[in-house]
Design a protein around this motif. Sequence first.
Motif, PDB file in Angstrom:
ATOM      1  N   LEU A  78       0.835  -1.182   0.005  1.00  0.00           N
ATOM      2  CA  LEU A  78       0.000  -0.079   0.037  1.00  0.00           C
ATOM      3  C   LEU A  78       0.818   1.315  -0.019  1.00  0.00           C
ATOM      4  N   ALA A  79       2.011   1.250   0.850  1.00  0.00           N
ATOM      5  CA  ALA A  79       2.937   2.474   0.879  1.00  0.00           C
ATOM      6  C   ALA A  79       3.460   2.822  -0.529  1.00  0.00           C
ATOM      7  N   GLU A  80       3.960   1.635  -1.482  1.00  0.00           N
ATOM      8  CA  GLU A  80       4.510   1.887  -2.583  1.00  0.00           C
ATOM      9  C   GLU A  80       3.357   2.537  -3.534  1.00  0.00           C
ATOM     10  N   ARG A  81       2.211   1.894  -3.438  1.00  0.00           N
ATOM     11  CA  ARG A  81       1.135   2.417  -4.379  1.00  0.00           C
ATOM     12  C   ARG A  81       0.797   3.946  -3.892  1.00  0.00           C
ATOM     13  N   ILE A  82       0.622   4.305  -2.531  1.00  0.00           N
ATOM     14  CA  ILE A  82       0.516   5.617  -2.348  1.00  0.00           C
ATOM     15  C   ILE A  82       1.598   6.739  -2.723  1.00  0.00           C
ATOM     16  N   LYS A  83       2.922   6.187  -2.764  1.00  0.00           N
ATOM     17  CA  LYS A  83       3.877   6.859  -3.283  1.00  0.00           C
ATOM     18  C   LYS A  83       3.744   7.279  -4.466  1.00  0.00           C
ATOM     19  N   ILE A 141       1.078   7.262  -6.274  1.00  0.00           N
ATOM     20  CA  ILE A 141      -0.186   8.057  -6.571  1.00  0.00           C
ATOM     21  C   ILE A 141       0.175   9.654  -6.187  1.00  0.00           C
ATOM     22  N   GLU A 142       0.817   9.536  -4.869  1.00  0.00           N
ATOM     23  CA  GLU A 142       0.882  11.173  -4.126  1.00  0.00           C
ATOM     24  C   GLU A 142       2.165  11.744  -4.422  1.00  0.00           C
ATOM     25  N   GLY A 143       3.219  10.766  -4.629  1.00  0.00           N
ATOM     26  CA  GLY A 143       4.493  11.345  -4.877  1.00  0.00           C
ATOM     27  C   GLY A 143       5.216  11.604  -3.648  1.00  0.00           C
ATOM     28  N   ASN A 144       4.745  11.396  -2.385  1.00  0.00           N
ATOM     29  CA  ASN A 144       5.272  11.377  -0.992  1.00  0.00           C
ATOM     30  C   ASN A 144       5.111   9.816  -0.355  1.00  0.00           C
ATOM     31  N   SER A 145       6.095   9.678   0.445  1.00  0.00           N
ATOM     32  CA  SER A 145       6.133   8.593   1.236  1.00  0.00           C
ATOM     33  C   SER A 145       5.228   8.509   2.511  1.00  0.00           C
ATOM     34  N   ILE A 146       4.793   7.460   2.819  1.00  0.00           N
ATOM     35  CA  ILE A 146       3.893   7.166   3.974  1.00  0.00           C
ATOM     36  C   ILE A 146       4.593   6.342   5.071  1.00  0.00           C
ATOM     37  N   ASP A 147       4.906   6.678   6.363  1.00  0.00           N
ATOM     38  CA  ASP A 147       5.568   5.925   7.201  1.00  0.00           C
ATOM     39  C   ASP A 147       4.760   4.617   7.241  1.00  0.00           C
ATOM     40  N   VAL A 148       5.664   3.448   7.343  1.00  0.00           N
ATOM     41  CA  VAL A 148       5.026   2.085   7.756  1.00  0.00           C
ATOM     42  C   VAL A 148       5.705   1.584   8.855  1.00  0.00           C
TER      43      VAL A 148
END
Length: 181
Positions: free
Chosen positions: A51-56, A58-65
């Motif tokens: 999910l983090a890869e996909r969010i990055k 889409i958004e161009g930003n990383s999400i913490d996991v």
Amino acid sequence: MGNEKAIVLDEQAISRALTRIAHQIIEKNKGISDCVLIGIRTRGIFIANRLAERIKQIEGNSIDVGELDITLYRDDLSKKSNDGQPIVKGSDIPVNITDKKAILVDDVLYTGRTVRAAMDALVDIGRPSQIQLAVLVDRGHRELPIRADFVGKNVPTSQSEKISVTLTEVDSVDQVSILEN
């Protein structure tokens, strides 16, 4: 284990479900600025990473996991070592979750007991402003008043059936199937 009755999600369907969940997470939270994904051991961690890869993307930003081990919090402890002590693998959450939106990620939502245990574990670590839940499969049969905010697929099952989630990271194939006991 049991006999494979039906494949409910193949590799492509899992991929599409995770892409949809990623979009829903971004939409519901109006971005990802205060969000952290927390995968529940074991397969929830791999799903959280995907999910983090996909969010990055889409958004161009990383999400913490982060990852959460809930062994100690289960009210139906089954995995015990030879001396009767629960086996603890440890949690690894790289950020302070206080005042963040913590999104718990797991493979299958069933009775709700795993999620309740995960919430207990999370609150011991910090105080998130909100806890959300993302699951690949919701199979029903809840014993606690818990529901997922984001669901890849609802799969109605009977009590005698088992949902098997295999992921390439652990099982060399991406597939969700129903097994008959």
